[in-house]
Write a protein that holds these residues in place. Structure first.
Motif, PDB file in Angstrom:
ATOM      1  N   THR A  79      11.736 -13.896   5.746  1.00  0.00           N
ATOM      2  CA  THR A  79      12.796 -13.606   6.714  1.00  0.00           C
ATOM      3  C   THR A  79      12.220 -13.259   8.081  1.00  0.00           C
ATOM      4  O   THR A  79      12.851 -12.545   8.867  1.00  0.00           O
ATOM      5  N   GLY A  80      11.010 -13.769   8.370  1.00  0.00           N
ATOM      6  CA  GLY A  80      10.505 -13.722   9.744  1.00  0.00           C
ATOM      7  C   GLY A  80       9.522 -12.643  10.090  1.00  0.00           C
ATOM      8  O   GLY A  80       9.420 -12.265  11.259  1.00  0.00           O
ATOM      9  N   LEU A  99       8.814 -11.903  14.045  1.00  0.00           N
ATOM     10  CA  LEU A  99       9.381 -10.740  14.724  1.00  0.00           C
ATOM     11  C   LEU A  99       8.545  -9.475  14.600  1.00  0.00           C
ATOM     12  O   LEU A  99       8.870  -8.463  15.207  1.00  0.00           O
ATOM     13  N   CYS A 143      18.627  -9.115   7.256  1.00  0.00           N
ATOM     14  CA  CYS A 143      17.579  -9.839   7.984  1.00  0.00           C
ATOM     15  C   CYS A 143      18.017 -11.274   8.291  1.00  0.00           C
ATOM     16  O   CYS A 143      17.770 -11.788   9.386  1.00  0.00           O
ATOM     17  N   CYS A 144      18.672 -11.919   7.325  1.00  0.00           N
ATOM     18  CA  CYS A 144      19.150 -13.282   7.552  1.00  0.00           C
ATOM     19  C   CYS A 144      20.208 -13.317   8.651  1.00  0.00           C
ATOM     20  O   CYS A 144      20.194 -14.201   9.519  1.00  0.00           O
ATOM     21  N   LEU A 177      18.558 -12.921  11.996  1.00  0.00           N
ATOM     22  CA  LEU A 177      17.907 -14.161  12.420  1.00  0.00           C
ATOM     23  C   LEU A 177      18.924 -15.151  12.988  1.00  0.00           C
ATOM     24  O   LEU A 177      18.657 -15.836  13.985  1.00  0.00           O
ATOM     25  N   TRP A 218      16.822  -5.901  12.561  1.00  0.00           N
ATOM     26  CA  TRP A 218      15.981  -6.706  11.664  1.00  0.00           C
ATOM     27  C   TRP A 218      14.782  -5.892  11.180  1.00  0.00           C
ATOM     28  O   TRP A 218      14.420  -5.935   9.998  1.00  0.00           O
ATOM     29  N   TYR A 227      13.121 -19.650  20.145  1.00  0.00           N
ATOM     30  CA  TYR A 227      14.079 -18.992  19.263  1.00  0.00           C
ATOM     31  C   TYR A 227      14.559 -19.896  18.130  1.00  0.00           C
ATOM     32  O   TYR A 227      15.222 -19.417  17.204  1.00  0.00           O
ATOM     33  N   ALA A 271      13.742 -18.796  14.642  1.00  0.00           N
ATOM     34  CA  ALA A 271      14.650 -17.939  13.870  1.00  0.00           C
ATOM     35  C   ALA A 271      15.443 -18.757  12.857  1.00  0.00           C
ATOM     36  O   ALA A 271      15.689 -18.300  11.732  1.00  0.00           O
ATOM     37  N   PHE A 274      13.277 -19.567   9.749  1.00  0.00           N
ATOM     38  CA  PHE A 274      13.183 -18.438   8.818  1.00  0.00           C
ATOM     39  C   PHE A 274      14.532 -18.103   8.198  1.00  0.00           C
ATOM     40  O   PHE A 274      14.590 -17.577   7.079  1.00  0.00           O
ATOM     41  N   LEU A 275      15.620 -18.407   8.891  1.00  0.00           N
ATOM     42  CA  LEU A 275      16.938 -18.224   8.303  1.00  0.00           C
ATOM     43  C   LEU A 275      17.107 -19.108   7.068  1.00  0.00           C
ATOM     44  O   LEU A 275      17.656 -18.667   6.050  1.00  0.00           O
TER      45      LEU A 275
END
Length: 547
Positions: free
Chosen positions: A331-332, A336, A390-391, A394, A420, A482, A485, A488-489
């Motif tokens: 989830t990134g 991030l 978190c999703c 993102l 996040w 971006y 994002a 990772f989503l």
């Protein structure tokens, strides 16, 4: 010392018991003190809590070393020490090959420490494994202290990775085997709290040195690592081996002795009865191994035990052990957190140390909240919610990244990134918790190492891929950083589904209960309210039989 044959006749598979007299005859596989409230447990088991917190302090050294190494390579003095002079630009710089090799070697060493040193932990014990990892970290810091070339620094990174990986795999096991069952989750989450504290101290020391001594000072921050190592040694010398290790080796007098040393003064604590609970769980598992011809401890058996982690119900437990930490990666985390400075710079926020301080406060604050509430609220549902948060973050970040940047969008991006961060730190904290809790007792070291190692592999992949995604303003991703994002989503959504179907509720459950539920095929989402035969047997002894 009672002979093994004297123990075995008392044992029978708890799932074969029904009720009434059979329940009363069943071996004790759950402590009567599990009925205590969280606060009562804290007051009575203060010494066990102290042991868990002391060992978790080693996690501060883990976080400190990883973050220090990641930040010191940007120091001008360090670059002059191990970098290469470019006559064209008339500047010193680190080569891309050397920096890439450092990161790869540390990650490789971390993976090796998690997976390959687990048989050592089972063979020589948790305490002696801590001595081993201390020696490895000693060698790493020694090389760093006298580094003159980038190759020497690479060797230090390899050793540091092995030591940190061994620590990350061994520490949750140690805490799981010593923490009172009622507050085990909170004790495991103290690991994350200390880890983030050490991670914050690293840039703080670098910032102080930069402000007071100058931008070229790099050796003093490196030398400060000796302070952590110096504190770790007396802690490792004082803390005892776990009673579960002695019980698994048949060294029951030593097992009772360490239990007496730590919990002997606890009100209402019967050392023999509590040790028998630990012993019964392990002996029952050993009987199952013997019936399958898997009781030997040869090298062939060690390899087979790793294979066994991916078979039958053990595969489900290995997946569960890896899920929370993998959720954090997918989830990134690299986007991030690992490259947070780049993200905030794109959002118009330029003070790097202020960013670090804000994120540290958020992380430690939420870890403390999770530690206090996890054993009451459980861990499965919180992990699922945090992954969903978190999703969602993102998704919002990806959308805002395509809107012209104004003061309002900048503030919104920073706020969503902080949300996040709160969710991600929870996933990381629960990752260490599940790695130590969900495995079968006899495969705990293997499953813990494999579960953590799977997350490390994801981290290695994304730490290599994300910089490429972010190069040249995201030129490879449609010209917008971006868009990362959204990538990772997608990964986060997939792992969220896996978490719903594979992650069990482990709060207030001991190994015998988890073994029973997995063997009976109880769905992970039904484990929280499932009444086990272990519970029925305990309630029968207490005179409160439940259905």
């Amino acid at each position: 010392m009672p002979a093994e044959d004297e123990i075995k006749p008392q044992l029978q598979h708890i799932e074969d018991t029904v009720d009434g007299e059979d329940l009363l005859k069943a071996p004790a596989l759950k402590s009567d003190l599990d009925q205590l409230s969280n606060w009562q447990t804290v007051k009575r088991f203060w010494k066990a809590i102290l042991v868990c917190n002391l060992i978790c302090f080693a996690a501060a050294a883990d976080g400190y070393q990883i973050n220090l190494n990641g930040n010191v390579i940007a120091n001008t003095g360090f670059i002059h020490r191990v970098g290469r002079y470019n006559p064209t630009t008339r500047k010193w710089a680190l080569t891309s090959n050397s920096t890439a090799l450092w990161g790869a070697l540390q990650s490789l060493g971390q993976l090796a420490g998690m997976v390959l040193l687990n048989p050592v932990s089972d063979k020589i014990g948790r305490k002696k494994t801590l001595y081993l990892l201390w020696c490895i970290l000693f060698g790493s810091i020694m090389i760093e202290t006298f580094t003159k070339t980038w190759q020497q620094w690479a060797g230090a990174k390899l050793l540091a990775g092995v030591g940190v990986g061994c620590l990350q795999a061994t520490l949750p096991i140690y805490v799981t085997e010593w923490a009172p069952n009622n507050i085990r989750g909170g004790m495991l989450l103290t690991y994350s709290c200390w880890n983030h504290t050490g991670g914050f101290l690293a840039p703080l020391i670098l910032y102080i040195c930069k402000q007071t001594i100058g931008e070229t000072e790099w050796r003093i921050p490196v030398l400060t690592q000796w302070g952590f190592l110096g504190i770790m040694l007396p802690i490792f010398l004082w803390i005892p081996e776990t009673p579960s290790y002695f019980a698994a080796r048949g060294q029951h007098e030593q097992g009772r002795a360490v239990l007496q040393r730590v919990n002997g003064d606890v009100e209402g604590y019967d050392v023999d009865a509590e040790y028998n609970v630990i012993k019964n769980i392990i002996v029952e598992e050993q009987e199952r191994l013997a019936s399958l011809g898997l009781e030997d401890q040869s090298f062939r058996h060690i390899l087979r035990s790793y294979v066994e982690c991916f078979q039958g119900t053990n595969l489900k437990r290995t997946i569960a052990a890896s899920l929370p930490a993998s959720c954090q990666q997918l989830t990134g985390l690299a986007f991030l957190s690992g490259y947070a400075s780049l993200f905030f710079r794109e959002a118009g926020f330029t003070n790097a140390f202020e960013i670090t301080s804000i994120l540290f406060a958020i992380k430690v604050g939420f870890v403390i909240i999770f530690a206090v509430t996890t054993d009451r609220m459980g861990r499965r549902n919180i992990t699922i919610v945090l992954t969903g948060v978190c999703c969602l973050a993102l998704l919002i970040i990806g959308i805002l990244g395509h809107i012209p940047h104004t003061e309002a969008t900048k503030n919104a991006l920073i706020f969503i990134a902080c949300v996040w961060s709160a969710g991600s730190v929870g996933l990381g904290a629960f990752g260490w918790s599940f790695a130590g809790e969900v495995a079968a007792q006899r495969l705990r070291a293997r499953t813990s190492g494999l579960g953590s190692g799977i997350a490390v592999i994801f981290g290695l992949v994304f730490n290599t891929a994300v910089p490429t995604m972010l190069l040249d303003g995201g030129a490879r991703l449609g010209g917008n950083t971006y868009n990362t994002a959204f990538i990772f989503l997608g990964f986060g959504s997939l792992v969220l589904v896996a978490t719903i179907f594979y992650l069990p509720e482990v709060a207030r459950r001991n190994p015998a209960e988890l073994d029973e539920m997995y063997e009976k095929g109880v769905a992970p989402w039904r484990m929280k309210g499932y009444v086990t035969d272990v519970q029925k047997a305990q309630n029968a002894r207490l005179g409160t039989v439940v259905g």
